[in-house]
Scaffold this active site. Structure first.
Site, PDB file in Angstrom:
ATOM      1  N   HIS A 267     -21.850 -13.547 -27.274  1.00  0.00           N
ATOM      2  CA  HIS A 267     -22.067 -13.403 -25.836  1.00  0.00           C
ATOM      3  C   HIS A 267     -20.917 -14.010 -25.026  1.00  0.00           C
ATOM      4  CE1 HIS A 267     -24.712 -12.104 -22.703  1.00  0.00           C
ATOM      5  NE2 HIS A 267     -24.807 -13.303 -22.157  1.00  0.00           N
ATOM      6  N   HIS A 293     -25.261  -5.824 -13.785  1.00  0.00           N
ATOM      7  CA  HIS A 293     -26.334  -6.674 -13.267  1.00  0.00           C
ATOM      8  C   HIS A 293     -26.830  -6.101 -11.940  1.00  0.00           C
ATOM      9  CE1 HIS A 293     -24.743 -10.009 -15.918  1.00  0.00           C
ATOM     10  NE2 HIS A 293     -26.037 -10.098 -16.104  1.00  0.00           N
ATOM     11  N   TYR A 302     -22.081 -15.861 -14.782  1.00  0.00           N
ATOM     12  CA  TYR A 302     -21.062 -15.490 -15.762  1.00  0.00           C
ATOM     13  C   TYR A 302     -19.653 -15.853 -15.301  1.00  0.00           C
ATOM     14  CZ  TYR A 302     -24.424 -12.786 -18.487  1.00  0.00           C
ATOM     15  OH  TYR A 302     -25.478 -12.410 -19.276  1.00  0.00           O
TER      16      TYR A 302
END
Length: 324
Positions: A267, A293, A302
């Site tokens: 990730h 998103h 992020y």
């Protein structure tokens, strides 16, 4: 209360019997109930009638990923912890069997941060000579698409648009609850991810003329006892789709510096990609479009600019002639 019979140490024991012995050793009813969920579902996934000694570490990790890989962090950690206790108990009592692999590690709680690696670190890792072409292509594609690992691993060759440098992926949708059954259900939608020149150079070399089946596959055919969906097998080579657990273990193998389980996580490519785009001036709306998103607060998590990027930004506040 039924009498608990312990099998002699060293005697063959099935997965189900080992689970029953472990749960029977627990005194707290609440612990039995909570651990029973994790251990029970894991034994079902592994095969209850199998000899415990025939189960490999990787199978434990893959069972955890399949059962709770998409769950909340706290759920993953709780289920992993229960299975870890079970396998540890079996080892302590002399029953030969698997352990939870290092790559199926405890996840950071939501308040902590997944690191964003520098672009130089990403490029250097992918450029290393000992890294196989398959891993190079996967890591580069994860980075350039900002995609989730399970999405990219699920791509088939037929989905690839080489000219447009894009492909559809099966993405997570809204998580809903069925009213009548009260069971959680996660919907999925098809979304498009885009890659750039690095992935475009590596993919043709990886595929070697293959035109169908999974893009990322293992290097050998699945064993005779392993059931694999036809969609997850290359019809030309017979190799199976690379699983999330296998991909995670490979990345850990090349990045761990303090022993197994201490390396990068898949990730981190998504975090790193979005951070670097933000540092280059991409707007919040563009980052949302890239990451897919739906809420600004989600994509903000992020974006973790590096100290150097913050220092460069701060330099813009200097007097006009001081930067000459």
């Amino acid at each position: 209360m039924p009498t608990l019979v312990h099998l002699p140490t060293g005697k063959a024991v099935t997965v189900r019997a080992a689970a029953d012995l472990f749960l029977g050793s627990l005194g707290n009813p609440n612990t039995v109930r909570n651990y029973g969920i994790a251990v029970g579902k894991t034994t079902e996934r592994l095969g209850e009638g199998r000899p415990l000694a025939s189960v490999e570490d990787a199978e434990i990790g893959e069972a955890l990923e399949l059962l709770w890989g998409r769950s909340a962090v706290n759920t993953w950690n709780a289920r992993r912890g229960a299975v870890l206790s079970w396998t540890g108990w079996c080892s302590e009592h002399g029953y030969e069997g698997p352990m939870v692999p290092a790559w199926a590690k405890r996840l950071a709680v939501p308040d902590s941060e997944t690191p964003a690696r520098s672009k130089m670190a990403v490029d250097r890792l992918i450029a290393r000579r000992e890294v196989h072409l398959r891993e190079k292509a996967l890591w580069r594609m994860l980075y350039e698409t900002s995609g989730r690992a399970e999405e990219i691993l699920g791509v088939n060759i037929e989905d690839l648009d080489f000219a447009g440098r894009r492909c559809p992926v099966k993405a997570k949708g809204a998580r809903t609850k069925a009213r009548r059954r009260g069971q959680a259900r996660e919907d999925y939608v098809l979304e498009t991810v885009y890659w750039d020149a690095g992935t475009a150079r590596l993919l043709p070399r990886l595929l070697k003329g293959r035109t169908r089946g999974p893009v990322f596959v293992t290097h050998r055919r699945p064993g005779p006892g392993k059931v694999v969906s036809s969609r997850d097998v290359c019809p030309d080579t017979g190799f199976a789709r690379l699983s999330y657990g296998q991909a995670r273990a490979l990345l850990d193998e090349h990045t761990a510096v303090r022993g197994p389980g201490t390396g990068w996580d898949l990730h981190e490519y998504r975090h790193s990609s979005l951070t670097h785009l933000g540092e280059q001036g991409a707007s919040l709306l563009m980052l949302m479009a890239k990451s897919r998103h739906k809420k600004p607060e989600n994509v903000r998590r992020y974006f973790k600019p590096s100290p150097d990027a913050i220092a460069e930004l701060t330099s813009l506040l200097a007097p006009g002639d001081s930067r000459r």
